[in-house]
Design a protein around this motif. Structure first.
Motif, PDB file in Angstrom:
ATOM      1  N   GLN A 112       0.715  -1.184   0.057  1.00 28.77           N
ATOM      2  CA  GLN A 112       0.043  -0.090  -0.051  1.00 28.77           C
ATOM      3  C   GLN A 112       0.767   1.201   0.098  1.00 28.77           C
ATOM      4  OE1 GLN A 112      -2.637   0.233   3.492  1.00 28.77           O
ATOM      5  NE2 GLN A 112      -3.634   1.977   2.621  1.00 28.77           N
ATOM      6  N   LEU A 113       1.983   1.176   0.806  1.00 28.95           N
ATOM      7  CA  LEU A 113       2.929   2.266   0.828  1.00 28.95           C
ATOM      8  C   LEU A 113       3.485   2.384  -0.509  1.00 28.95           C
ATOM      9  CD1 LEU A 113       4.443   4.525   2.374  1.00 28.95           C
ATOM     10  CD2 LEU A 113       6.159   2.546   2.747  1.00 28.95           C
ATOM     11  N   LEU A 114       3.856   1.641  -1.235  1.00 29.99           N
ATOM     12  CA  LEU A 114       4.633   1.533  -2.513  1.00 29.99           C
ATOM     13  C   LEU A 114       3.461   2.269  -3.450  1.00 29.99           C
ATOM     14  CD1 LEU A 114       6.498  -1.736  -2.707  1.00 29.99           C
ATOM     15  CD2 LEU A 114       7.311   0.530  -2.327  1.00 29.99           C
ATOM     16  N   ARG A 118       3.648   5.500  -5.793  1.00 29.21           N
ATOM     17  CA  ARG A 118       3.568   5.563  -7.310  1.00 29.21           C
ATOM     18  C   ARG A 118       2.684   6.801  -7.564  1.00 29.21           C
ATOM     19  NH1 ARG A 118       3.948  -0.039  -6.510  1.00 29.21           N
ATOM     20  NH2 ARG A 118       1.758  -0.376  -6.617  1.00 29.21           N
ATOM     21  N   GLN A 119       1.592   6.666  -6.873  1.00 25.07           N
ATOM     22  CA  GLN A 119       0.692   7.878  -7.284  1.00 25.07           C
ATOM     23  C   GLN A 119       1.445   9.426  -7.001  1.00 25.07           C
ATOM     24  OE1 GLN A 119      -2.691   7.422  -4.482  1.00 25.07           O
ATOM     25  NE2 GLN A 119      -3.195   5.571  -5.411  1.00 25.07           N
ATOM     26  N   SER A 152      10.657   4.404  -6.680  1.00 20.08           N
ATOM     27  CA  SER A 152      11.576   3.636  -6.052  1.00 20.08           C
ATOM     28  C   SER A 152      11.820   4.193  -4.801  1.00 20.08           C
ATOM     29  CB  SER A 152      12.850   3.741  -6.846  1.00 20.08           C
ATOM     30  OG  SER A 152      14.051   3.180  -6.016  1.00 20.08           O
ATOM     31  N   LEU A 153      11.847   3.291  -3.711  1.00 17.48           N
ATOM     32  CA  LEU A 153      12.041   3.918  -2.313  1.00 17.48           C
ATOM     33  C   LEU A 153      13.488   4.798  -2.268  1.00 17.48           C
ATOM     34  CD1 LEU A 153      10.764   1.208   0.042  1.00 17.48           C
ATOM     35  CD2 LEU A 153       9.936   3.276  -0.147  1.00 17.48           C
ATOM     36  N   ARG A 154      14.189   4.612  -3.241  1.00 18.09           N
ATOM     37  CA  ARG A 154      15.636   5.172  -2.923  1.00 18.09           C
ATOM     38  C   ARG A 154      15.508   6.578  -3.277  1.00 18.09           C
ATOM     39  NH1 ARG A 154      19.137   2.017  -7.291  1.00 18.09           N
ATOM     40  NH2 ARG A 154      17.012   1.061  -7.450  1.00 18.09           N
ATOM     41  N   GLU A 155      14.382   6.907  -4.022  1.00 17.08           N
ATOM     42  CA  GLU A 155      14.353   8.394  -4.160  1.00 17.08           C
ATOM     43  C   GLU A 155      13.848   9.463  -2.912  1.00 17.08           C
ATOM     44  OE1 GLU A 155      11.688   9.217  -7.651  1.00 17.08           O
ATOM     45  OE2 GLU A 155      12.416   7.135  -8.720  1.00 17.08           O
ATOM     46  N   VAL A 156      12.967   8.486  -1.993  1.00 13.51           N
ATOM     47  CA  VAL A 156      12.177   9.375  -0.894  1.00 13.51           C
ATOM     48  C   VAL A 156      13.323   9.692   0.164  1.00 13.51           C
ATOM     49  CG1 VAL A 156      10.408   8.887   0.460  1.00 13.51           C
ATOM     50  CG2 VAL A 156      10.306   8.005  -1.635  1.00 13.51           C
ATOM     51  N   ARG A 157      13.254  10.797   0.719  1.00 17.92           N
ATOM     52  CA  ARG A 157      14.019  11.290   1.796  1.00 17.92           C
ATOM     53  C   ARG A 157      13.018  11.194   3.142  1.00 17.92           C
ATOM     54  NH1 ARG A 157      18.610  14.524   2.927  1.00 17.92           N
ATOM     55  NH2 ARG A 157      18.479  15.061   5.018  1.00 17.92           N
ATOM     56  N   LEU A 207      -0.584  11.244   1.130  1.00 19.17           N
ATOM     57  CA  LEU A 207       0.830  10.893   1.424  1.00 19.17           C
ATOM     58  C   LEU A 207       1.689  12.128   1.022  1.00 19.17           C
ATOM     59  CD1 LEU A 207       2.655   8.834   2.600  1.00 19.17           C
ATOM     60  CD2 LEU A 207       3.216   8.033   0.161  1.00 19.17           C
ATOM     61  N   SER A 208       2.299  12.770   1.681  1.00 23.15           N
ATOM     62  CA  SER A 208       3.175  13.751   1.315  1.00 23.15           C
ATOM     63  C   SER A 208       4.497  13.287   1.409  1.00 23.15           C
ATOM     64  CB  SER A 208       3.099  14.974   2.374  1.00 23.15           C
ATOM     65  OG  SER A 208       1.715  15.643   2.309  1.00 23.15           O
ATOM     66  N   VAL A 209       5.336  13.656   0.197  1.00 22.51           N
ATOM     67  CA  VAL A 209       6.745  13.165   0.028  1.00 22.51           C
ATOM     68  C   VAL A 209       7.733  14.210  -0.294  1.00 22.51           C
ATOM     69  CG1 VAL A 209       8.168  11.413  -1.447  1.00 22.51           C
ATOM     70  CG2 VAL A 209       5.753  10.703  -0.746  1.00 22.51           C
TER      71      VAL A 209
END
Length: 193
Positions: free
Chosen positions: A117-119, A123-124, A129-134, A144-146
């Motif tokens: 669900q987090l993934l 994607r939305q 990729s999780l590597r992109e998220v700080r 979700l705020s990213v």
């Protein structure tokens, strides 16, 4: 004929009553609704629906119910903004799901969010990729705020050599003159930061 007039008057009163309540609470879209706002809307629609077709309920009683519900909504809204802890209980807090690139498994489990669900939520946000998220926070309205890591952000003027400044993760530290030691679940305020 009198029944249709009564239903029409009740419907018009209900429509404007709902509009006034939405105006007073300051909500403009459904995405701004908290779970408490949603439940309030459901109860209010039930009140309106039941009084609309009940011949025993007069227009005066409908106006009284609407005014009372409007007053309750208004004072509850004010109480949640004035009393911070009460607001946290009533409307919740933002939840830090990804902190400095690491998934906060404890918060995922606590809020019953599956990894898939987090993934999907990422994607939305056009992040694959999780590597992109700080940082990633689950907001009180369920969105979700990213914040991406700088190297994965699209090129900006800063990238082109026009004054680069470090990125910061903003958190409410002081609200209404009071220091908040934990304004977000999963992240305590460190005075050194």
């Amino acid at each position: 004929m009198e029944v249709f007039v009564t239903i029409s008057v009740k419907l018009i009163i209900s429509f404007f009553g709902l509009w006034i309540i939405a105006f007073i609470t300051g909500r403009k879209t459904l995405s701004q609704l908290t779970p408490l706002d949603f439940l309030t809307s459901l109860v209010l629609s039930e009140i309106m629906g039941n009084t609309l077709y009940d011949d025993k309920v007069s227009i005066g009683q409908l106006l009284f119910a609407l005014a009372l519900w409007c007053a309750l909504s208004y004072f509850f809204e004010k109480a949640t903004t004035h009393f911070v802890r009460f607001g946290y209980m009533a409307e919740g807090r933002t939840v830090l799901l990804i902190d400095k690139g690491k998934v906060n498994q404890e918060m995922l489990e606590k809020y019953d969010i599956e990894y898939t669900q987090l993934l999907s939520m990422l994607r939305q946000q056009n992040i694959f990729s999780l590597r992109e998220v700080r940082y990633a926070t689950l907001e009180t309205n369920g969105s979700l705020s990213v914040m991406r890591k700088p190297e994965y952000e699209p090129p900006t003027a800063q990238d082109m050599g026009i004054g680069v400044q470090p990125d910061f993760f903003s958190v409410t530290v002081i609200d209404k003159g009071k220091l908040l030691n934990e304004s977000m679940r999963g992240k305590k305020i460190d005075r050194a930061d």
